[in-house]
Design an enzyme around this catalytic site. Sequence first.
Site, short mmCIF file in Angstrom:
data_model
loop_
_atom_site.label_atom_id
_atom_site.label_comp_id
_atom_site.label_asym_id
_atom_site.label_seq_id
_atom_site.Cartn_x
_atom_site.Cartn_y
_atom_site.Cartn_z
N GLY A 201 0.80 -1.23 0.00
CA GLY A 201 0.00 0.00 0.00
C GLY A 201 0.82 1.27 0.00
O GLY A 201 1.98 1.27 -0.39
N LEU A 227 -4.35 -5.58 -4.47
CA LEU A 227 -3.29 -4.55 -4.46
C LEU A 227 -1.94 -5.12 -4.02
O LEU A 227 -1.83 -5.74 -2.95
CB LEU A 227 -3.70 -3.41 -3.50
N ASP A 228 -0.90 -4.90 -4.83
CA ASP A 228 0.48 -5.27 -4.49
C ASP A 228 0.64 -6.76 -4.21
O ASP A 228 1.57 -7.16 -3.49
CB ASP A 228 0.98 -4.45 -3.29
N ALA A 229 -0.24 -7.56 -4.77
CA ALA A 229 -0.20 -9.00 -4.49
C ALA A 229 0.04 -9.82 -5.74
O ALA A 229 -0.03 -11.05 -5.70
CB ALA A 229 -1.50 -9.43 -3.81
#
Lengths: 284, 284, 284, 284
Positions: A201, A227-229
């Site tokens: 994040g 998100l960001d995964a």
Amino acid sequence: MNKITLLIHCKDQPNIIASVTNFMAKNNGNIVYIDQHVDREQDIFFMRLECEFISDSFAIEEFKGLFSKSLAEKFNLKWRIYSAERKPKMALFVSKYDHCLYDILGRYNSGELFLEIPFILSNHDDLRPIAESFNIPYYHVPVTKDNKHSAEQKQLELLEQYNIDFIVLARYMQIVSNFLIDKFPNKIINIHHSFLPAFVGAKPYHSAYKRGVKIIGATSHYITEELDAGPIIEQDVTHVSHTHSIDDLIAKGRDLEKIVLSNAIKLHANRKVMVFNNKTVIFS
Amino acid sequence: MNKITLLIHCKDQPNIIASVTNFMAKNNGNIVYIDQHVDREQDIFFMRLECEFISDSFAIEEFKGLFSKSLAEKFNLKWRIYSAERKPKMALFVSKYDHCLYDILGRYNSGELFLEIPFILSNHDDLRPIAESFNIPYYHVPVTKDNKHSAEQKQLELLEQYNIDFIVLARYMQIVSNFLIDKFPNKIINIHHSFLPAFVGAKPYHSAYKRGVKIIGATSHYITEELDAGPIIEQDVTHVSHTHSIDDLIAKGRDLEKIVLSNAIKLHANRKVMVFNNKTVIFS
Amino acid sequence: MNKITLLIHCKDQPNIIASVTNFMAKNNGNIVYIDQHVDREQDIFFMRLECEFISDSFAIEEFKGLFSKSLAEKFNLKWRIYSAERKPKMALFVSKYDHCLYDILGRYNSGELFLEIPFILSNHDDLRPIAESFNIPYYHVPVTKDNKHSAEQKQLELLEQYNIDFIVLARYMQIVSNFLIDKFPNKIINIHHSFLPAFVGAKPYHSAYKRGVKIIGATSHYITEELDAGPIIEQDVTHVSHTHSIDDLIAKGRDLEKIVLSNAIKLHANRKVMVFNNKTVIFS
Amino acid sequence: MNKITLLIHCKDQPNIIASVTNFMAKNNGNIVYIDQHVDREQDIFFMRLECEFISDSFAIEEFKGLFSKSLAEKFNLKWRIYSAERKPKMALFVSKYDHCLYDILGRYNSGELFLEIPFILSNHDDLRPIAESFNIPYYHVPVTKDNKHSAEQKQLELLEQYNIDFIVLARYMQIVSNFLIDKFPNKIINIHHSFLPAFVGAKPYHSAYKRGVKIIGATSHYITEELDAGPIIEQDVTHVSHTHSIDDLIAKGRDLEKIVLSNAIKLHANRKVMVFNNKTVIFS
């Protein structure tokens, strides 16, 4: 001389390597590179192969058809074949930070990258002069809460108009929605300024400072819905200490971001990345 | 189930990969690993391949004969075939430093190393208690200026008696002569406590301190006639600063030496190293 | 010759450095090391200083009293003064993994560590032979769900009996409760096998494998009430790839754990670590 | 508010720290940073100190005179005092490679560097457009075998005209003679594309490739009369393998060169480097 790059994955099974190499030989291809990986947990076979065809009459589309019928169906392969001469087209999305942009364009100019950059797109107009100094078209597509979908439609038009193969988010500070992700699956590369999965994040350097870590990092990954995964392509880190302020972390991090993103771009553009189950196989 | 590891190098030529993989398939082998490298400067092809044979009647010596006649002669291959089940036998030479010895024996005990250590040999008697605590025979073969050759003859007898495949010099502080090197070409692994080619010879940490370098390193290499000039298997480094005394460099260097040497041992024992023209190809 | 190490922190304020150095000079001390840090976010001043007193009549307790009255009260200092000659006493807690234990004892034996190890304690009896081979008392204190508190009381008795200064959890697989933490605040060092804050809790290598990270790490930290959230002393990482299985990650991780934990022990034993607001200042 | 940075070195002697800190306090200075190092081999004391003076009437030249008389003579100090507000002036020498130039100018533009770049000088005219796009004067001073001395005289005129404090050779492909070195002792920073002392001289990447090293590096150092043998400021390395061609080494090396040189520039510009006996003390 025609050269292709072949990427395969399938359920692991006997004789797959011999069958593929044999197929190439029978079609007058000379394999100049081969690498393979077996994921023992999931029982999946991956292969990357480069093959040269000397024949004048080699036609890649015809070859793809032959490969599909002769091999792909038999072994139930997922496969892609690229002409090694064709440079992929990369769209560059930026916001206001310029360090990754400068780094990519410098490498592009010096011939270090095997790709074309048909245009740069931003939700701000600030970096237009840089794009212009490198003679690359720059599109300003503002994004607000209210116009998000129409903005992405405008983006999609440009991506289609320029026949874009993949997108790089070079510190593009907007969340890309599924509307675009679904059209470019595993083809949108992001740079996140932490060693994921730590500090997902916003403001990861601030979180790193607060936690008192002795290492900071950067991660390049394909974006997915979460998100960001998404699948991680490349990561690197650098040591820090209590003497570093948040601004120091940000400055040190910029150097990481530049190199990690550039490496990920090279791996993708050279067709060295395969994705399976949210993880990457990197044939480097 | 029989499993072999095949290492090949030869002049680069068309169809070599397809021919080898085809040969394996025809002999009911299933290739489970393949990696290859072409040295474009020297036009040499290298390949490492692991292949499984399910047949009960598989006989490795017979297979070697077949491979030699069918393929090796045709392509003028240099080749080696190993039974993947057979652990190589490693002789460990030490002097007075114990850190690499402790590290190797700890890994050996925990099953981390795919090899056997039939004996430890030293020109001093100091480390005998460590060998005994790990239940490994220890031979004390003193070396002086006058008895060098007879000492090496004694060493050779032990190496032959125990059927040794390769030798590791774990901070063994004697120069090994051509008499032994010629009998174990690219089979004697040394750990040198600098990032070669910097600081060849004795007291590299002292030289590093004097030069004021900001990085120290360790290098594992096969020994050859020329001192510290053999093919490099593995290297690693660590950052240092003006605050580090020579003793600090030595202490930090010990950690490097342990890990670099252990990694080199693993690569060699797992038949992942090929040597050509004083350089290594590492299939890791 | 008497030598002391002084650690200070306080609200940042003018003239603190000059006042302290002046105090040392007036008391016939010669400062041989000084380092300082100001945390600008929190406005806190930190200092580490080593000072030599040649006088035969130097008495450290008397000096502490003088320091307390003359300086500490005036500047509202938090401070500690150590005799540089006194080695701290370290208790070693282990379970079944032996790699960190071997590593620490090897360094201890070779004189690399400035500390004493009066005893080793474990919730299992497996590693007793290693303790015995190094001639260190070994206490087996089993821990179950039901006896947790009485086990920690037994531990506390041993810690007090041996006059222990700090505790190292060398892959000790039990959660230490507040009962012990409160008695050894910022004096219990743990090694966690991930780059925190990624992969808190059990089985971090499995989580790292599942996430497909390209870097794994190890973190040494002081334990606090919140699991794996205490002040970080030292971290290091190594690169991994899709070719590494979970077992490979565990094996590579062991090397990280050994070095990161040993470095943290050295920093603590040499009084180079200060803790403030769950972060460390490391005067290395 | 006036802030100074003080650098000192002298023979190690008692009370030097207390005397200096006391002097600052007496002159109404508040020390905000202090770090020190003792070279035990050579018995030399080094100190770096930052001090703030609130008085409106603070005059740095007057203060220098006072410091010289009161302290420097007494302790036989070598010392330098800088106004912390005054940015040093850096001349940038380049030839045809542009990667370090782009990197430095990008950082300069973004405010990352505490310095001024009054001009760029080159023995070729190729990079003029880059200088112009950053609005920095560019001087083309061709160097041939015959005009070497007159070229350096022309360079010196520019250096004096612009009041230059230090020079950075950002892949400047000419050997600088003693004529200039003597006028800028330990003030000419070079980037060498190897981990010195390995691969001194021309074409280090080619030598690294030939030797088969597993690590390549870059070194930033002050130039001295002996080629590539001056005091080392900063070094870094990266891992390579047999798969990397010479061109790959050169490409990977460019990233090292950029970061190592930028870090060295920052250290020098921030007055964090001291030189003694061909080695550096880095107060970072």
